[in-house]
Design an enzyme around this catalytic site. Sequence first.
Site, PDB file in Angstrom:
ATOM      1  N   HIS A  25      42.864  24.908  38.202  1.00 37.74           N
ATOM      2  CA  HIS A  25      41.676  24.826  37.192  1.00 37.74           C
ATOM      3  C   HIS A  25      40.664  26.075  37.260  1.00 37.74           C
ATOM      4  O   HIS A  25      40.391  26.237  36.355  1.00 37.74           O
ATOM      5  CB  HIS A  25      41.124  23.671  37.955  1.00 37.74           C
TER       6      HIS A  25
ATOM      7  N   GLN B  98      36.242  21.413  35.954  1.00 37.92           N
ATOM      8  CA  GLN B  98      36.290  20.353  35.098  1.00 37.92           C
ATOM      9  C   GLN B  98      34.886  19.766  34.967  1.00 37.92           C
ATOM     10  O   GLN B  98      34.626  18.817  33.969  1.00 37.92           O
ATOM     11  CB  GLN B  98      37.054  19.320  36.121  1.00 37.92           C
TER      12      GLN B  98
ATOM     13  N   CYS C 267      45.761  14.234  36.212  1.00 38.00           N
ATOM     14  CA  CYS C 267      44.349  15.080  36.121  1.00 38.00           C
ATOM     15  C   CYS C 267      43.427  14.053  35.492  1.00 38.00           C
ATOM     16  O   CYS C 267      43.615  13.519  34.512  1.00 38.00           O
ATOM     17  CB  CYS C 267      44.822  16.313  35.466  1.00 38.00           C
ATOM     18  N   LEU C 268      42.126  14.134  36.135  1.00 42.29           N
ATOM     19  CA  LEU C 268      41.019  13.609  35.586  1.00 42.29           C
ATOM     20  C   LEU C 268      40.725  14.233  34.293  1.00 42.29           C
ATOM     21  O   LEU C 268      40.172  13.297  33.466  1.00 42.29           O
ATOM     22  CB  LEU C 268      39.881  13.616  36.697  1.00 42.29           C
TER      23      LEU C 268
ATOM     24  N   GLY D 147      41.065  15.054  43.791  1.00 39.15           N
ATOM     25  CA  GLY D 147      40.456  16.398  44.030  1.00 39.15           C
ATOM     26  C   GLY D 147      39.626  16.650  42.696  1.00 39.15           C
ATOM     27  O   GLY D 147      39.732  15.758  41.989  1.00 39.15           O
TER      28      GLY D 147
ATOM     29  N   HIS E  53      46.804  22.452  42.285  1.00 40.57           N
ATOM     30  CA  HIS E  53      46.403  21.807  41.174  1.00 40.57           C
ATOM     31  C   HIS E  53      44.746  22.350  41.013  1.00 40.57           C
ATOM     32  O   HIS E  53      44.474  22.684  39.753  1.00 40.57           O
ATOM     33  CB  HIS E  53      46.474  20.485  41.182  1.00 40.57           C
ATOM     34  N   GLU E  54      44.080  22.372  41.881  1.00 45.94           N
ATOM     35  CA  GLU E  54      42.598  22.802  41.739  1.00 45.94           C
ATOM     36  C   GLU E  54      42.381  24.001  41.637  1.00 45.94           C
ATOM     37  O   GLU E  54      41.592  24.490  40.904  1.00 45.94           O
ATOM     38  CB  GLU E  54      41.709  22.243  43.153  1.00 45.94           C
TER      39      GLU E  54
HETATM   40  O1  GNR Z   1      43.122  12.563  41.079  1.00 42.91           O
HETATM   41  C1  GNR Z   1      44.267  13.418  41.002  1.00 42.91           C
HETATM   42  N1  GNR Z   1      45.416  13.013  41.392  1.00 42.91           N
HETATM   43  C2  GNR Z   1      46.468  14.117  41.678  1.00 42.91           C
HETATM   44  C3  GNR Z   1      47.853  13.470  41.800  1.00 42.91           C
HETATM   45  C4  GNR Z   1      48.859  14.358  42.017  1.00 42.91           C
HETATM   46  C5  GNR Z   1      48.545  15.709  41.832  1.00 42.91           C
HETATM   47  C6  GNR Z   1      47.511  16.337  41.477  1.00 42.91           C
HETATM   48  C7  GNR Z   1      46.370  15.320  41.520  1.00 42.91           C
HETATM   49  S1  GNR Z   1      44.704  16.036  41.366  1.00 42.91           S
HETATM   50  C8  GNR Z   1      43.818  14.827  40.452  1.00 42.91           C
HETATM   51  C9  GNR Z   1      42.393  14.871  40.304  1.00 42.91           C
HETATM   52  C10 GNR Z   1      42.228  16.104  39.348  1.00 42.91           C
HETATM   53  O2  GNR Z   1      42.330  16.235  38.207  1.00 42.91           O
HETATM   54  N2  GNR Z   1      41.704  17.390  40.113  1.00 42.91           N
HETATM   55  O3  GNR Z   1      41.640  18.421  39.429  1.00 42.91           O
HETATM   56 NI    NI Z   2      43.005  18.116  37.646  1.00 47.01          NI
END
Ligand code: GNR
Ligand code: NI
Length: 173
Positions: free
Chosen positions: A138, A51, A92-93, A46, A134-135
């Site tokens: 953000h 981001q 998270c990236l 995601g 999670h997104e």
């Molecule tokens: O790539 C991603 N993997 C992930 C793994 C477990 C829970 C959430 C994520 S999201 C993350 C990509 C990201 O940072 N999205 O904001």
């Molecule tokens: Ni993230």
Amino acid sequence: MSILNILTYPDPRLNKVAKPVAQIDARIRTLVADMLETMYDAKGVGLAATQVDEHERLLVMDVSEERNEPLVVINPRVVWTSDDVVLGDEGCLSVPGFSGDVERYAEIHIEYENELGDTHKLEATELLAVCVQHEMDHLIGKVYVEYLSPLKRGRIKTKLIKEAKEALKDNES
Ligand code: GNR
Ligand code: NI
């Protein structure tokens, strides 16, 4: 299409609150295409607009094995959440090299518009449910590390600041 720069924690721009997308136009469709390219290039499941320093309510996801099921989510609204919660290890990236346990709703239903402006409903479970939450965090300026203990968060912050400083130095010489 272009690969966009992904902000790294603790960049304060990751804490900005995104505004609704007012109009789904050519600018938004270009941003969507660039965000998908950036997400696939970074091997993420995601990516939220926040981001890539774009503060509008827009996110992309793909939790498929083959990486060929892109989801484009504009102006998401939560319509239902389960009473059940799950604990999962999240990455998270914007927090490269780390992961940590976060509690999330086991299932979440959202309504949103896609890049064509059509309204859709998504009933998300498993990794997709975790990813949506999670997104959407953000988009309100929240990074998952805020759910970790202050000790663990502090260690992550210190290491990432150190790495950012070293990268700056390497670029000078
Ligand atoms: O790539 C991603 N993997 C992930 C793994 C477990 C829970 C959430 C994520 S999201 C993350 C990509 C990201 O940072 N999205 O904001
Ligand atoms: Ni993230």
